[in-house]
Motif scaffolding. Structure first.
Motif, mmCIF file in Angstrom:
data_model
loop_
_atom_site.group_PDB
_atom_site.id
_atom_site.type_symbol
_atom_site.label_atom_id
_atom_site.label_comp_id
_atom_site.label_asym_id
_atom_site.label_seq_id
_atom_site.Cartn_x
_atom_site.Cartn_y
_atom_site.Cartn_z
ATOM 1 N N TYR A 1 -0.884 4.079 4.614
ATOM 2 C CA TYR A 1 -1.234 5.497 4.613
ATOM 3 C C TYR A 1 -2.713 5.685 4.957
ATOM 4 O O TYR A 1 -3.070 6.551 5.746
ATOM 5 N N ARG A 2 -3.549 4.856 4.391
ATOM 6 C CA ARG A 2 -5.000 4.936 4.659
ATOM 7 C C ARG A 2 -5.293 4.679 6.137
ATOM 8 O O ARG A 2 -6.154 5.334 6.725
ATOM 9 N N ILE A 3 -4.578 3.747 6.741
ATOM 10 C CA ILE A 3 -4.743 3.493 8.176
ATOM 11 C C ILE A 3 -4.354 4.739 8.972
ATOM 12 O O ILE A 3 -5.024 5.115 9.932
ATOM 13 N N VAL B 1 2.481 6.985 11.084
ATOM 14 C CA VAL B 1 1.906 5.891 10.296
ATOM 15 C C VAL B 1 1.753 6.340 8.844
ATOM 16 O O VAL B 1 2.120 5.608 7.914
ATOM 17 N N LYS B 2 1.237 7.544 8.641
ATOM 18 C CA LYS B 2 1.114 8.069 7.274
ATOM 19 C C LYS B 2 2.492 8.192 6.624
ATOM 20 O O LYS B 2 2.660 7.842 5.449
ATOM 21 N N ALA B 3 3.475 8.661 7.374
ATOM 22 C CA ALA B 3 4.838 8.796 6.833
ATOM 23 C C ALA B 3 5.392 7.434 6.424
ATOM 24 O O ALA B 3 6.045 7.324 5.374
ATOM 25 N N SER B 4 5.122 6.414 7.200
ATOM 26 C CA SER B 4 5.630 5.092 6.825
ATOM 27 C C SER B 4 4.948 4.584 5.558
ATOM 28 O O SER B 4 5.574 3.901 4.747
ATOM 29 N N GLY B 5 3.681 4.939 5.378
ATOM 30 C CA GLY B 5 3.010 4.580 4.131
ATOM 31 C C GLY B 5 3.659 5.251 2.936
ATOM 32 O O GLY B 5 3.902 4.624 1.899
ATOM 33 N N VAL B 6 3.958 6.522 3.084
ATOM 34 C CA VAL B 6 4.611 7.267 2.000
ATOM 35 C C VAL B 6 6.004 6.686 1.728
ATOM 36 O O VAL B 6 6.387 6.482 0.564
ATOM 37 N N LEU B 7 6.750 6.376 2.785
ATOM 38 C CA LEU B 7 8.083 5.797 2.601
ATOM 39 C C LEU B 7 8.008 4.449 1.889
ATOM 40 O O LEU B 7 8.854 4.131 1.047
ATOM 41 N N SER B 8 6.993 3.672 2.212
ATOM 42 C CA SER B 8 6.816 2.372 1.563
ATOM 43 C C SER B 8 6.554 2.533 0.069
ATOM 44 O O SER B 8 7.146 1.832 -0.759
ATOM 45 N N VAL B 9 5.677 3.462 -0.279
ATOM 46 C CA VAL B 9 5.380 3.707 -1.699
ATOM 47 C C VAL B 9 6.645 4.181 -2.419
ATOM 48 O O VAL B 9 6.983 3.679 -3.498
ATOM 49 N N ILE B 10 7.354 5.115 -1.815
ATOM 50 C CA ILE B 10 8.580 5.634 -2.442
ATOM 51 C C ILE B 10 9.608 4.524 -2.626
ATOM 52 O O ILE B 10 10.196 4.370 -3.699
ATOM 53 N N GLY B 11 9.825 3.731 -1.578
ATOM 54 C CA GLY B 11 10.785 2.629 -1.676
ATOM 55 C C GLY B 11 10.416 1.645 -2.769
ATOM 56 O O GLY B 11 11.276 1.179 -3.527
ATOM 57 N N GLY B 12 9.126 1.334 -2.857
ATOM 58 C CA GLY B 12 8.676 0.422 -3.908
ATOM 59 C C GLY B 12 8.881 0.999 -5.297
ATOM 60 O O GLY B 12 9.373 0.308 -6.198
ATOM 61 N N GLY C 1 8.099 1.616 15.045
ATOM 62 C CA GLY C 1 8.487 1.609 16.459
ATOM 63 C C GLY C 1 8.330 2.978 17.088
ATOM 64 O O GLY C 1 7.862 3.110 18.223
ATOM 65 N N TRP C 2 8.716 4.008 16.367
ATOM 66 C CA TRP C 2 8.574 5.387 16.839
ATOM 67 C C TRP C 2 7.096 5.718 17.049
ATOM 68 O O TRP C 2 6.716 6.299 18.057
ATOM 69 N N ALA C 3 6.246 5.324 16.106
ATOM 70 C CA ALA C 3 4.801 5.557 16.234
ATOM 71 C C ALA C 3 4.249 4.822 17.448
ATOM 72 O O ALA C 3 3.419 5.355 18.186
ATOM 73 N N ALA C 4 4.707 3.608 17.659
ATOM 74 C CA ALA C 4 4.235 2.827 18.801
ATOM 75 C C ALA C 4 4.638 3.471 20.124
ATOM 76 O O ALA C 4 3.848 3.516 21.076
ATOM 77 N N VAL C 5 5.842 3.993 20.186
ATOM 78 C CA VAL C 5 6.293 4.675 21.409
ATOM 79 C C VAL C 5 5.441 5.912 21.670
ATOM 80 O O VAL C 5 5.001 6.154 22.795
#
Length: 121
Positions: free
Chosen positions: A14-16, A56-67, A96-100
């Motif tokens: 998320y910070r990134i 990227v921020k959304a993936s950080g949030v998803l990671s925290v939620i999943g954990g 992958g979506w962010a990279a695209v």
């Protein structure tokens, strides 16, 4: 243990994303959306990071939620593993979506700069 790793990684990711959105993530080879196009110029780099920052921020949030969701089921290994692995798969999809998105933004910058450069005869 994997649950805690997801939470910690989520905050870092998320910070990134925040730094990317602010244009504070310098061109490098360690963090950020890194492709040939994004690394080809500073302008392409910053355009790519900005384009992918929300994901990227959304993936950080998803990671925290999943954990966090997997912590209460720690004593049920199959359930916890399913949550952790499902979260990891979702993170790969969003990355992958962010990279695209970032690649498209970088290529647009590169095309624009090449069309503006004077042609030699």
């Amino acid at each position: 243990m994997a649950s805690l790793a997801l939470v910690i990684a989520g905050f870092a990711i998320y910070r990134i994303g925040v730094r990317s959105a602010r244009g504070e993530l310098p061109p490098q080879t360690i963090m950020g959306l890194r492709t040939r196009a994004t690394l080809s110029s500073d302008e392409a780099w910053y355009a790519a990071q900005l384009a992918g920052a929300d994901l990227v921020k959304a993936s950080g949030v998803l990671s925290v939620i999943g954990g966090l969701v997997s912590i209460p089921v720690y004593d049920q290994p199959a359930v916890a593993a399913t949550i952790v692995l499902g979260t990891a798969a979702l993170l790969l999809l969003v990355a992958g979506w962010a990279a695209v998105r970032g690649q498209a933004a970088a290529k647009a910058v590169l095309q624009q700069s090449s069309s503006q450069s004077p042609t030699q005869s």
